[in-house]
Design a protein around this motif. Structure first.
Motif, PDB file in Angstrom:
ATOM      1  N   PHE A  83       0.877  -1.166   0.058  1.00 33.82           N
ATOM      2  CA  PHE A  83      -0.165  -0.034  -0.060  1.00 33.82           C
ATOM      3  C   PHE A  83       0.846   1.294   0.083  1.00 33.82           C
ATOM      4  O   PHE A  83       0.590   2.327  -0.737  1.00 33.82           O
ATOM      5  CB  PHE A  83      -0.956   0.116   1.304  1.00 33.82           C
ATOM      6  CG  PHE A  83      -1.973   1.217   1.149  1.00 33.82           C
ATOM      7  CD1 PHE A  83      -2.864   0.988   0.315  1.00 33.82           C
ATOM      8  CD2 PHE A  83      -1.881   2.251   2.167  1.00 33.82           C
ATOM      9  CE1 PHE A  83      -4.018   1.922   0.291  1.00 33.82           C
ATOM     10  CE2 PHE A  83      -2.779   3.265   1.977  1.00 33.82           C
ATOM     11  CZ  PHE A  83      -3.704   3.068   1.117  1.00 33.82           C
ATOM     12  N   VAL A  84       1.920   1.306   0.823  1.00 35.39           N
ATOM     13  CA  VAL A  84       2.733   2.427   0.704  1.00 35.39           C
ATOM     14  C   VAL A  84       3.303   2.714  -0.602  1.00 35.39           C
ATOM     15  O   VAL A  84       3.786   3.933  -1.001  1.00 35.39           O
ATOM     16  CB  VAL A  84       3.882   2.251   2.026  1.00 35.39           C
ATOM     17  CG1 VAL A  84       5.036   3.196   1.713  1.00 35.39           C
ATOM     18  CG2 VAL A  84       3.353   2.158   3.277  1.00 35.39           C
ATOM     19  N   ARG A  85       3.672   1.611  -1.326  1.00 37.80           N
ATOM     20  CA  ARG A  85       4.137   1.967  -2.628  1.00 37.80           C
ATOM     21  C   ARG A  85       3.395   2.720  -3.390  1.00 37.80           C
ATOM     22  O   ARG A  85       3.828   3.429  -4.620  1.00 37.80           O
ATOM     23  CB  ARG A  85       4.451   0.437  -3.527  1.00 37.80           C
ATOM     24  CG  ARG A  85       5.650  -0.002  -2.763  1.00 37.80           C
ATOM     25  CD  ARG A  85       5.704  -1.438  -3.544  1.00 37.80           C
ATOM     26  NE  ARG A  85       6.273  -1.338  -4.881  1.00 37.80           N
ATOM     27  CZ  ARG A  85       6.082  -2.321  -5.822  1.00 37.80           C
ATOM     28  NH1 ARG A  85       5.677  -3.463  -5.574  1.00 37.80           N
ATOM     29  NH2 ARG A  85       6.545  -2.123  -6.987  1.00 37.80           N
ATOM     30  N   PHE A  86       1.959   3.013  -3.490  1.00 35.30           N
ATOM     31  CA  PHE A  86       0.984   3.777  -4.183  1.00 35.30           C
ATOM     32  C   PHE A  86       1.217   5.315  -3.666  1.00 35.30           C
ATOM     33  O   PHE A  86       0.647   6.213  -4.580  1.00 35.30           O
ATOM     34  CB  PHE A  86      -0.336   3.362  -3.677  1.00 35.30           C
ATOM     35  CG  PHE A  86      -0.954   2.220  -4.275  1.00 35.30           C
ATOM     36  CD1 PHE A  86      -0.774   2.061  -5.729  1.00 35.30           C
ATOM     37  CD2 PHE A  86      -0.993   1.072  -3.666  1.00 35.30           C
ATOM     38  CE1 PHE A  86      -1.074   0.848  -6.433  1.00 35.30           C
ATOM     39  CE2 PHE A  86      -1.637  -0.067  -4.376  1.00 35.30           C
ATOM     40  CZ  PHE A  86      -1.312   0.011  -5.692  1.00 35.30           C
ATOM     41  N   PHE A  87       2.073   5.627  -2.628  1.00 35.40           N
ATOM     42  CA  PHE A  87       2.188   7.129  -2.085  1.00 35.40           C
ATOM     43  C   PHE A  87       2.980   7.647  -3.304  1.00 35.40           C
ATOM     44  O   PHE A  87       4.175   7.213  -3.741  1.00 35.40           O
ATOM     45  CB  PHE A  87       2.843   7.325  -0.957  1.00 35.40           C
ATOM     46  CG  PHE A  87       1.999   6.968   0.336  1.00 35.40           C
ATOM     47  CD1 PHE A  87       1.263   5.479   0.566  1.00 35.40           C
ATOM     48  CD2 PHE A  87       1.648   7.978   1.143  1.00 35.40           C
ATOM     49  CE1 PHE A  87       0.549   5.507   1.386  1.00 35.40           C
ATOM     50  CE2 PHE A  87       0.734   7.864   2.111  1.00 35.40           C
ATOM     51  CZ  PHE A  87       0.270   6.488   2.565  1.00 35.40           C
ATOM     52  N   PRO A  88       2.521   8.403  -3.845  1.00 40.95           N
ATOM     53  CA  PRO A  88       3.354   9.245  -5.014  1.00 40.95           C
ATOM     54  C   PRO A  88       4.906   9.570  -4.567  1.00 40.95           C
ATOM     55  O   PRO A  88       5.771   9.009  -5.540  1.00 40.95           O
ATOM     56  CB  PRO A  88       2.723  10.535  -5.522  1.00 40.95           C
ATOM     57  CG  PRO A  88       1.433  10.313  -4.803  1.00 40.95           C
ATOM     58  CD  PRO A  88       1.328   9.506  -3.716  1.00 40.95           C
ATOM     59  N   ARG A  89       5.244  10.272  -3.457  1.00 46.99           N
ATOM     60  CA  ARG A  89       6.546  10.380  -3.302  1.00 46.99           C
ATOM     61  C   ARG A  89       7.356   9.151  -3.033  1.00 46.99           C
ATOM     62  O   ARG A  89       8.524   8.957  -3.337  1.00 46.99           O
ATOM     63  CB  ARG A  89       6.609  11.204  -1.982  1.00 46.99           C
ATOM     64  CG  ARG A  89       6.576  12.832  -2.270  1.00 46.99           C
ATOM     65  CD  ARG A  89       7.310  13.226  -0.914  1.00 46.99           C
ATOM     66  NE  ARG A  89       6.634  14.514  -0.798  1.00 46.99           N
ATOM     67  CZ  ARG A  89       6.575  15.299   0.074  1.00 46.99           C
ATOM     68  NH1 ARG A  89       7.446  14.795   1.400  1.00 46.99           N
ATOM     69  NH2 ARG A  89       6.161  16.422   0.321  1.00 46.99           N
ATOM     70  N   MET A  90       6.814   7.998  -2.267  1.00 49.74           N
ATOM     71  CA  MET A  90       7.619   7.011  -2.138  1.00 49.74           C
ATOM     72  C   MET A  90       7.736   6.273  -3.528  1.00 49.74           C
ATOM     73  O   MET A  90       8.906   5.666  -3.656  1.00 49.74           O
ATOM     74  CB  MET A  90       6.764   5.922  -1.128  1.00 49.74           C
ATOM     75  CG  MET A  90       6.534   6.386   0.218  1.00 49.74           C
ATOM     76  SD  MET A  90       8.089   6.905   0.784  1.00 49.74           S
ATOM     77  CE  MET A  90       8.156   5.610   2.086  1.00 49.74           C
ATOM     78  N   LYS A  91       6.786   6.179  -4.234  1.00 51.35           N
ATOM     79  CA  LYS A  91       6.826   5.590  -5.752  1.00 51.35           C
ATOM     80  C   LYS A  91       7.963   6.158  -6.285  1.00 51.35           C
ATOM     81  O   LYS A  91       8.904   5.321  -6.941  1.00 51.35           O
ATOM     82  CB  LYS A  91       5.616   5.804  -6.434  1.00 51.35           C
ATOM     83  CG  LYS A  91       5.477   4.974  -7.603  1.00 51.35           C
ATOM     84  CD  LYS A  91       3.948   4.422  -8.133  1.00 51.35           C
ATOM     85  CE  LYS A  91       4.142   3.536  -9.178  1.00 51.35           C
ATOM     86  NZ  LYS A  91       4.564   1.953  -8.208  1.00 51.35           N
ATOM     87  N   ALA A  92       8.129   7.363  -6.364  1.00 49.73           N
ATOM     88  CA  ALA A  92       9.136   8.195  -7.226  1.00 49.73           C
ATOM     89  C   ALA A  92      10.410   7.840  -6.684  1.00 49.73           C
ATOM     90  O   ALA A  92      11.384   7.581  -7.510  1.00 49.73           O
ATOM     91  CB  ALA A  92       8.796   9.819  -7.188  1.00 49.73           C
ATOM     92  N   ARG A  93      10.745   7.675  -5.515  1.00 44.97           N
ATOM     93  CA  ARG A  93      12.199   7.430  -5.096  1.00 44.97           C
ATOM     94  C   ARG A  93      12.447   6.046  -4.491  1.00 44.97           C
ATOM     95  O   ARG A  93      13.648   5.766  -4.367  1.00 44.97           O
ATOM     96  CB  ARG A  93      12.322   8.627  -3.894  1.00 44.97           C
ATOM     97  CG  ARG A  93      12.386  10.048  -4.565  1.00 44.97           C
ATOM     98  CD  ARG A  93      13.486  11.126  -3.731  1.00 44.97           C
ATOM     99  NE  ARG A  93      14.877  10.783  -4.133  1.00 44.97           N
ATOM    100  CZ  ARG A  93      15.972  11.199  -3.434  1.00 44.97           C
ATOM    101  NH1 ARG A  93      15.654  12.041  -2.466  1.00 44.97           N
ATOM    102  NH2 ARG A  93      17.048  11.000  -4.053  1.00 44.97           N
ATOM    103  N   TYR A  94      11.615   5.485  -3.660  1.00 44.07           N
ATOM    104  CA  TYR A  94      11.721   4.447  -3.013  1.00 44.07           C
ATOM    105  C   TYR A  94      11.048   3.156  -3.625  1.00 44.07           C
ATOM    106  O   TYR A  94      10.986   1.993  -2.798  1.00 44.07           O
ATOM    107  CB  TYR A  94      11.550   4.609  -1.525  1.00 44.07           C
ATOM    108  CG  TYR A  94      12.362   5.783  -1.016  1.00 44.07           C
ATOM    109  CD1 TYR A  94      13.818   5.682  -0.812  1.00 44.07           C
ATOM    110  CD2 TYR A  94      11.944   6.957  -0.570  1.00 44.07           C
ATOM    111  CE1 TYR A  94      14.376   6.700  -0.607  1.00 44.07           C
ATOM    112  CE2 TYR A  94      12.358   8.037   0.016  1.00 44.07           C
ATOM    113  CZ  TYR A  94      13.569   8.007  -0.198  1.00 44.07           C
ATOM    114  OH  TYR A  94      14.391   9.014   0.290  1.00 44.07           O
TER     115      TYR A  94
END
Lengths: 389, 389
Positions: free
Chosen positions: A124-135
């Protein structure tokens, strides 16, 4: 045989084109080959692991997966992989230990619960736009390592040994990839981003510089310049995604060449969006190059010179801005052109204010009027771009 | 404590937003958790491998890496991984065998050469745009498996055993991922693509339907509609990349719901590019909503009704087209609106032809003229979109 020969020639031509479009691609391929060969043979000869054990495999896997085209992408993936493996390994070891404590019956239930909760949350955390972009990659590896370690049926001391070997092989693989990537013909995402910003602005400049001439070019008055050569700006319209990924890569890179570490890469997104604003106007202008409605000569006479000036001066200003970006100097050489184009716009307004039109077909004025107002828009876009640098 | 409380509330709000934006994300997270738990526990209990061996690891790894948001992406990755592993395994086995034949001295040299040549070639092939779009992951796995198999220090029979175990574990992992992905609340990339095409056209329709009213709305004449609500079309401008990746995913999908296998997914790219052409015009129109130049009342009077009609009818036509796409019917209900908007355009041309303007300040006509001509453009875009479906 004729047919298959033609196909082979066609295929060879394609290969050549891919290489010529960006010669660094050939370098990159050779670099990947080199890095993988190094790691493979290192482990092949390494007497410690006598042959290709299951841990050595992780070194090859790491090189293949981590090695990317630009330094920033490689570093980002390497750091993501290393950090995620370390964190998830620690957490997985803890979970494993906890599950064993709960007795033989509770162990699989507790382990299943841990894995389920962690995999669900992290996905679920992978859907956060900021997390997706970098991590994004790091989070994937986090799930992977956690499951591998926590579910492994081994006892504590064997898990520790396994974790130790995994970390060391991943380190060796990651370091080889980063070393080859940086030391042999490095491709910096930051440089690419910088050049992309400059060439995008330049492309708009090239179009505008010639647009005025093309638009007022009477058909039959000598050969027109090839219109296809003006379509270079089209790629600017869809440049947003490339730009964003380059920014994400560039943020991983250390200082290099003319850029310090923590160069304000995010600023390029702002410049890029202003450039695209301008490109949308240019796209609308381009539509009038092939318009069939003829502007009446009286109007033409009034607006021709000013419009030509507006177009060519704003084009020159954009080109100067692109040059200034390339050489990392303040875009002061662009301002005289902006002033000139603004004067031309003022001049045109003045002409239109005095020369009240009599008996003019409003319909026929439409394209000319549109072009004029779009050019005024373009000038204000140009000014904004110049200010933003 | 006040501050940290506010931060936690803010964070919770963000989590809620990510979930609300697309509730399927929560489903997806739970599905991933389920699939990984299944595979992990399966191997945990499996007496054959007594505990978590090095092959079983590949099953977990496959699930984690293959499980994607949409069915198409998952199938694409799974097929890529399976096929590449099989092909590279066979080739790697051949290379390994050949190297052994060449004697103890030649073996490492030959192996190094094989790995170098193959890694370099395949990395280069990954730059081909067509390969990159559909087979990028497969090519990566191809390099990986080839290196692992060919460089492994084992003897032939052990390599075969290893290969057999790897293929079976990858099959189990891949099948679990695909099964959970398809059977529990599947997310079809084809559906998403179809809806994206429809909603993009609808967004333009919503803007156009209200643009005429907004543009001729006199300030002070009651409250204007919130202009921010008209900005929905902005996302259409940068929709190209999402569209292309959805098309690539959709092509992997079997027939489902209303779509047969081999539905002409590539056609959506054409519709998408026409939609964006229209969106660029709309972007230019949007610039005139906030323009300060006032249109003189005489001109307003002439063009107001026709322009309003052109804008609202083309908006309605686009909305009808979007509806037709959604329900997979021919867009026949859009054609009366297109006819009406064309009539309005003709009417306007006629009015402008007769009502020759006298003593009108050309400068003040500019925005109105531009809007008119952009609307005419929009109508022709609308017609093209209607034809392309």
């Amino acid at each position: 045989p004729e047919r298959s020969k033609a196909k082979i020639v066609e295929f060879a031509r394609k290969i050549k084109k891919v290489g010529q479009d960006d010669p660094r691609r050939i370098n990159h391929s050779l670099k990947v080959g080199l890095a993988i060969t190094l790691v493979s043979l290192f482990y092949y000869f390494e007497p410690l692991y006598n042959g290709f054990g299951d841990s050595a495999m992780w070194a090859v896997l790491t090189v293949v997966v981590v090695f990317e085209f630009s330094v920033g992408a490689t570093l980002g993936r390497g750091l993501n992989r290393g950090l995620a493996t370390f964190l998830a390994g620690t957490l997985g070891f803890g979970a494993h230990h906890l599950a064993i404590l709960s007795g033989e019956k509770g162990e699989p239930i507790l382990l299943g619960l841990f894995v389920f909760v962690l995999a669900t949350t992290v996905t679920f955390v992978r859907f956060f736009p900021r997390m997706k972009a970098r991590y994004d990659y790091g989070l994937l590896i986090f799930i992977l390592t956690f499951c591998l370690i926590s579910v492994s049926g081994y006892r504590d001391d064997k898990v520790l040994d396994m974790a130790h070997r995994r970390v060391s092989t991943i380190l060796i693989g990651g370091l080889t990839a980063v070393f080859v990537c940086i030391c042999i013909c490095p491709v910096w995402a930051g440089d690419d981003l910088h050049n992309l910003a400059a060439t995008n602005i330049e492309k708009l400049g090239i179009f505008l510089e010639r647009f005025g001439v093309e638009f007022f070019h009477k058909s039959g008055e000598g050969e027109s310049i090839n219109k296809a050569s003006l379509q270079g700006y089209k790629s600017v319209l869809n440049s947003k995604n490339i730009e964003e990924s380059l920014v994400n890569f560039a943020r991983w890179e250390p200082g290099h060449g003319r850029f310090k570490f923590r160069h304000p890469w995010k600023h390029y997104i702002k410049i890029g969006s202003l450039t695209r604003q301008c490109a949308y106007r240019v796209e609308a202008l381009n539509g009038y190059l092939n318009s069939d409605i003829k502007t009446p000569p009286e109007i033409r006479g009034i607006i021709k010179d000013s419009c030509k000036k507006m177009s060519s001066e704003s084009g020159k200003a954009l080109k100067e801005i692109a040059l200034a970006i390339k050489s990392l100097t303040p875009p002061s050489s662009a301002s005289p052109h902006i002033v000139k184009s603004k004067n031309a716009a003022k001049n045109l307004k003045f002409l239109l204010n005095t020369d009240l039109c009599k008996d003019i077909d409003l319909l026929e004025v439409v394209p000319a009027a549109t072009v004029t107002s779009l050019l005024i828009d373009v000038i204000s876009c140009t000014e904004k771009i110049a200010d933003s640098i």
